[in-house]
Motif scaffolding. Structure first.
Motif, PDB file in Angstrom:
ATOM      1  N   GLY A  38       0.673  -1.359   0.000  1.00  0.00           N
ATOM      2  CA  GLY A  38      -0.007   0.025  -0.028  1.00  0.00           C
ATOM      3  C   GLY A  38       1.071   1.271  -0.097  1.00  0.00           C
ATOM      4  O   GLY A  38       2.099   1.281   0.316  1.00  0.00           O
ATOM      5  N   GLY A  39       0.113   2.356  -0.280  1.00  0.00           N
ATOM      6  CA  GLY A  39       1.071   3.425  -0.371  1.00  0.00           C
ATOM      7  C   GLY A  39       0.968   4.192   1.061  1.00  0.00           C
ATOM      8  O   GLY A  39       0.132   4.047   1.705  1.00  0.00           O
ATOM      9  N   ARG A  40       2.039   5.282   1.131  1.00  0.00           N
ATOM     10  CA  ARG A  40       2.033   5.985   2.400  1.00  0.00           C
ATOM     11  C   ARG A  40       0.884   7.014   2.381  1.00  0.00           C
ATOM     12  O   ARG A  40       0.402   7.597   1.536  1.00  0.00           O
ATOM     13  N   GLY A  41       0.361   6.987   3.659  1.00  0.00           N
ATOM     14  CA  GLY A  41      -0.539   8.330   4.002  1.00  0.00           C
ATOM     15  C   GLY A  41       0.121   9.659   3.863  1.00  0.00           C
ATOM     16  O   GLY A  41       1.013   9.805   3.927  1.00  0.00           O
ATOM     17  N   GLY A  42      -0.878  10.657   3.441  1.00  0.00           N
ATOM     18  CA  GLY A  42      -0.200  12.055   3.640  1.00  0.00           C
ATOM     19  C   GLY A  42       0.212  12.579   4.871  1.00  0.00           C
ATOM     20  O   GLY A  42      -0.435  12.184   6.083  1.00  0.00           O
ATOM     21  N   ASP A  43       1.320  13.230   5.008  1.00  0.00           N
ATOM     22  CA  ASP A  43       1.606  13.754   6.306  1.00  0.00           C
ATOM     23  C   ASP A  43       0.968  15.157   6.361  1.00  0.00           C
ATOM     24  O   ASP A  43       0.287  15.851   5.625  1.00  0.00           O
ATOM     25  N   ILE A  44       0.887  15.665   7.761  1.00  0.00           N
ATOM     26  CA  ILE A  44       0.113  17.057   7.887  1.00  0.00           C
ATOM     27  C   ILE A  44       1.350  17.950   8.377  1.00  0.00           C
ATOM     28  O   ILE A  44       2.403  18.016   9.082  1.00  0.00           O
ATOM     29  N   VAL A  45       1.803  19.120   7.202  1.00  0.00           N
ATOM     30  CA  VAL A  45       2.677  19.976   7.187  1.00  0.00           C
ATOM     31  C   VAL A  45       2.144  21.426   7.232  1.00  0.00           C
ATOM     32  O   VAL A  45       1.348  21.832   6.705  1.00  0.00           O
ATOM     33  N   PHE A  46       2.819  22.154   8.193  1.00  0.00           N
ATOM     34  CA  PHE A  46       2.534  23.581   8.342  1.00  0.00           C
ATOM     35  C   PHE A  46       3.600  24.229   7.592  1.00  0.00           C
ATOM     36  O   PHE A  46       4.807  23.918   7.897  1.00  0.00           O
ATOM     37  N   GLU A  47       2.900  25.419   6.820  1.00  0.00           N
ATOM     38  CA  GLU A  47       3.953  26.015   6.040  1.00  0.00           C
ATOM     39  C   GLU A  47       3.830  27.513   6.476  1.00  0.00           C
ATOM     40  O   GLU A  47       2.666  28.011   6.152  1.00  0.00           O
ATOM     41  N   LEU A  85      -0.776  17.073   3.379  1.00  0.00           N
ATOM     42  CA  LEU A  85      -1.746  18.088   3.407  1.00  0.00           C
ATOM     43  C   LEU A  85      -0.960  19.402   4.288  1.00  0.00           C
ATOM     44  O   LEU A  85      -0.338  19.224   5.073  1.00  0.00           O
ATOM     45  N   VAL A  86      -0.980  20.412   3.376  1.00  0.00           N
ATOM     46  CA  VAL A  86      -0.374  21.596   3.777  1.00  0.00           C
ATOM     47  C   VAL A  86      -1.000  22.713   4.356  1.00  0.00           C
ATOM     48  O   VAL A  86      -2.097  23.133   3.578  1.00  0.00           O
ATOM     49  N   ILE A  87      -0.730  23.008   5.497  1.00  0.00           N
ATOM     50  CA  ILE A  87      -1.584  23.971   6.176  1.00  0.00           C
ATOM     51  C   ILE A  87      -1.061  25.326   6.240  1.00  0.00           C
ATOM     52  O   ILE A  87       0.291  25.438   6.830  1.00  0.00           O
ATOM     53  N   TYR A  88      -1.230  26.404   5.754  1.00  0.00           N
ATOM     54  CA  TYR A  88      -0.488  27.602   5.512  1.00  0.00           C
ATOM     55  C   TYR A  88      -0.803  28.553   6.826  1.00  0.00           C
ATOM     56  O   TYR A  88      -2.130  28.741   7.085  1.00  0.00           O
ATOM     57  N   HIS A 110       9.435  32.983   5.776  1.00  0.00           N
ATOM     58  CA  HIS A 110       8.484  32.404   4.616  1.00  0.00           C
ATOM     59  C   HIS A 110       9.072  31.105   4.305  1.00  0.00           C
ATOM     60  O   HIS A 110      10.310  31.050   4.273  1.00  0.00           O
ATOM     61  N   LYS A 111       8.099  30.287   3.923  1.00  0.00           N
ATOM     62  CA  LYS A 111       8.363  29.115   3.510  1.00  0.00           C
ATOM     63  C   LYS A 111       8.704  28.137   4.318  1.00  0.00           C
ATOM     64  O   LYS A 111       9.089  26.886   3.963  1.00  0.00           O
ATOM     65  N   GLU A 112       9.074  28.428   5.487  1.00  0.00           N
ATOM     66  CA  GLU A 112       9.543  27.566   6.825  1.00  0.00           C
ATOM     67  C   GLU A 112       8.524  26.434   6.738  1.00  0.00           C
ATOM     68  O   GLU A 112       7.195  26.664   6.842  1.00  0.00           O
ATOM     69  N   ARG A 113       8.711  25.163   7.072  1.00  0.00           N
ATOM     70  CA  ARG A 113       7.842  24.042   7.114  1.00  0.00           C
ATOM     71  C   ARG A 113       8.247  23.199   8.453  1.00  0.00           C
ATOM     72  O   ARG A 113       9.208  23.244   8.966  1.00  0.00           O
ATOM     73  N   PHE A 114       7.018  22.676   8.863  1.00  0.00           N
ATOM     74  CA  PHE A 114       7.265  21.886   9.933  1.00  0.00           C
ATOM     75  C   PHE A 114       6.355  20.786   9.910  1.00  0.00           C
ATOM     76  O   PHE A 114       4.863  20.787   9.453  1.00  0.00           O
ATOM     77  N   THR A 115       6.766  19.437   9.837  1.00  0.00           N
ATOM     78  CA  THR A 115       5.769  18.225   9.742  1.00  0.00           C
ATOM     79  C   THR A 115       5.389  17.947  11.255  1.00  0.00           C
ATOM     80  O   THR A 115       6.093  17.554  12.097  1.00  0.00           O
ATOM     81  N   ALA A 116       4.200  17.979  11.471  1.00  0.00           N
ATOM     82  CA  ALA A 116       3.386  17.804  12.805  1.00  0.00           C
ATOM     83  C   ALA A 116       3.108  16.444  12.947  1.00  0.00           C
ATOM     84  O   ALA A 116       2.908  15.871  13.872  1.00  0.00           O
ATOM     85  N   VAL A 117       2.461  15.660  12.038  1.00  0.00           N
ATOM     86  CA  VAL A 117       2.180  14.417  12.128  1.00  0.00           C
ATOM     87  C   VAL A 117       2.472  13.579  10.721  1.00  0.00           C
ATOM     88  O   VAL A 117       2.149  14.283   9.645  1.00  0.00           O
ATOM     89  N   ARG A 118       3.053  12.507  10.999  1.00  0.00           N
ATOM     90  CA  ARG A 118       3.465  11.718   9.768  1.00  0.00           C
ATOM     91  C   ARG A 118       2.191  10.756   9.313  1.00  0.00           C
ATOM     92  O   ARG A 118       1.666  10.325  10.037  1.00  0.00           O
ATOM     93  N   GLY A 119       2.106  10.515   8.007  1.00  0.00           N
ATOM     94  CA  GLY A 119       1.220   9.775   7.454  1.00  0.00           C
ATOM     95  C   GLY A 119       1.689   8.334   7.839  1.00  0.00           C
ATOM     96  O   GLY A 119       2.839   8.133   8.237  1.00  0.00           O
TER      97      GLY A 119
END
Ligand SMILES: Nc1nc2c(ncn2[C@@H]2O[C@H](COP(=O)(O)OP(=O)(O)OP(=O)(O)O)[C@@H](O)[C@H]2O)c(=O)[nH]1
Ligand SMILES: [Mg+2]
Length: 426
Positions: A38-47, A85-88, A110-119
């Motif tokens: 199966g494929g990987r689920g999407g991460d929740i990423v803040f940007e 899923l990118v949350i701005y 600007h553009k800084e990212r943080f992965t809050a939950v992994r898929g």
């Protein structure tokens, strides 16, 4: 410090399930296993998006779920990974885990990212379970269930536009009708003694922070009235909304008021007059206001924007807010973070969770719980003997059988895990 806060719920995408399949090609007798992962689920990423100024958008959307990974397919084809899923968020947003209260990220540039939950990872297809002893396994894993998290976003508000003017011209009233702020309003001077901030939504879709400042009077730059300390607040705003009372109330001349205030701004800091200034010609609902406005317009330079408004009837405000938003888009930032105290990200020691616990239910059944064993269970395909056997082996490896025996479990006793029941067999 004025703070905008919002609580949201996020869930990463579950992994896709693995597949059980076999090759069926002509001339290939007993085709081997061919079920893909199966494929990987999407991460929740803040940007960080520097175009955002407030947390306004989160008033409408508070739940975010990333997509599930695709299931594996036959011919050993991997299921597709889901997109993240990118949350701005605006610069200066702090993320806190609402359940522990810990700061988990401080997003500033600007553009800084943080992965809050992994898929979740994709489940393995049956191809991966092939062994010499079992060349045609019917085992597959379900996708790994993804985690969810409650997160609190926090943004220290810095005013974009400041309401400036004499006492009682209607600054607080104006803020109260264009934002959710509830400043004190009174028909006496200096009702406002502390700045009030509100988040304003312009009809062009952008939002900004408006500050209602205490009234200024002549001599403010030397400390008269509530002067100095509030002029300092104006220094930090990018656009000035100059509120002028058009009713000529208390025998005042609106144009004189306008000039007096600008002179105070100039005396305090010449550069304040370089900021875009919009005139809110307020109280247009009052008798005589029209004539006063006409006289005012004659004296004011042509390139100055004058918006006749009434905070009482809310007339004319939409256009004024739109121009304010447009000015803000063109006006450079003043240093944003100099006064924010550092907020530290906490890395807390995570106590390792025991892989499982056993409790006794009222009906005598043994109940097993624990993140690790529950995850393994969810990833098990309970419809296939091979998979169930594999699950039993894992329980044994984790020492669950042994622990059950120690707790007194005997042949035939009921053992429960989530919504699944089975018999304990020696
Ligand atoms: N008729 C009319 N009255 C208004 C309008 N806006 C405000 N007022 C009244 O004017 C008075 C002063 O309003 P505030 O909003 O407290 O004025 P302010 O500029 O914040 O005053 P300070 O905080 O003292 O500097 C109140 O009695 C308001 O009801 C308006 O558009 N029309
Ligand atoms: Mg006020």
């Amino acid at each position: 410090m004025f703070i905008d806060k919002v609580k949201i719920y996020v869930k990463a995408g579950d992994g896709g399930d693995g597949m059980v399949a076999f090759r069926r090609e002509a001339y290939v007798p007993d085709g081997g296993p061919a079920g893909g992962d199966g494929g990987r689920g999407g991460d929740i990423v803040f940007e960080v998006d520097e175009g955002l100024r407030t947390l306004m958008d989160f008033r409408y959307q508070k739940h975010f779920k990333a997509k599930r990974g695709e299931d594996g397919r036959s011919k050993n084809q991997h299921g597709k990974n889901a997109e993240d899923l990118v949350i701005y968020v605006p610069p200066g947003t702090t993320l806190r885990d609402s359940d522990t209260g810990d700061v988990i990220a401080d997003l500033t540039t600007h553009k800084e990212r943080f992965t809050a939950v992994r898929g979740g990872r994709g489940g393995k297809g049956n191809t991966r379970f092939t062994t010499p002893a079992n060349p045609a396994p019917e085992i597959k894993e379900n996708g790994e269930p993804a985690l969810e998290r409650n997160i609190e976003l926090e943004l220290k508000l810095l005013a974009d536009a400041g309401l400036v003017g004499f006492p009682s011209v209607g600054k607080s009233t104006l803020l109260s009708v264009v934002s959710a702020a509830k400043p004190k309003i009174g028909d006496y001077h200096f009702t406002t003694i502390q700045p009030n901030l509100g988040v304003v939504e312009s009809d062009n879709g952008s939002s900004f922070v408006m500050a209602d400042l205490p009234g200024l009077i002549e001599g403010a730059h030397e400390g008269t009235g509530l002067g100095q300390q509030f002029l300092r607040h104006i220094e930090r705003t990018r656009v000035i909304i100059h509120v002028v009372d058009m009713s000529g109330f208390e025998g005042r001349d609106p144009f004189e008021d306008y000039e007096t205030i600008n002179e105070e701004l100039r005396q305090y800091n010449m550069r304040l007059l370089e900021r875009p200034q919009i005139i809110a010609a307020n109280k247009m609902d009052m008798p005589g206001a029209d004539e006063n406005l006409a006289a005012f317009r004659e004296k004011v330079p042509d390139d100055v924007s004058v918006y006749p408004v009434s905070s009482l009837t809310k007339g004319g405000l939409t256009n004024m807010l739109r121009e304010t938003a447009e000015f803000l888009e063109q006006t450079p930032e003043f240093p944003l973070y100099e006064e924010q105290e550092e907020s530290k990200v906490v890395y807390r020691y995570q106590k390792p969770e025991s892989p499982f616990t056993i409790t006794r239910a009222d009906d005598g059944a043994f109940e097993i719980s624990g993140a690790e064993i529950e995850k393994i269970f969810k990833m098990t395909d309970m419809s296939k003997d091979d998979s169930i056997n594999r699950f039993s082996r894992k329980m044994r490896q984790m020492g669950i059988d042994e622990a059950l025996r120690k707790r007194g479990a005997e042949d035939g006793d009921t053992v429960r895990l989530l919504d699944f029941e089975f018999e304990f067999i020696e």
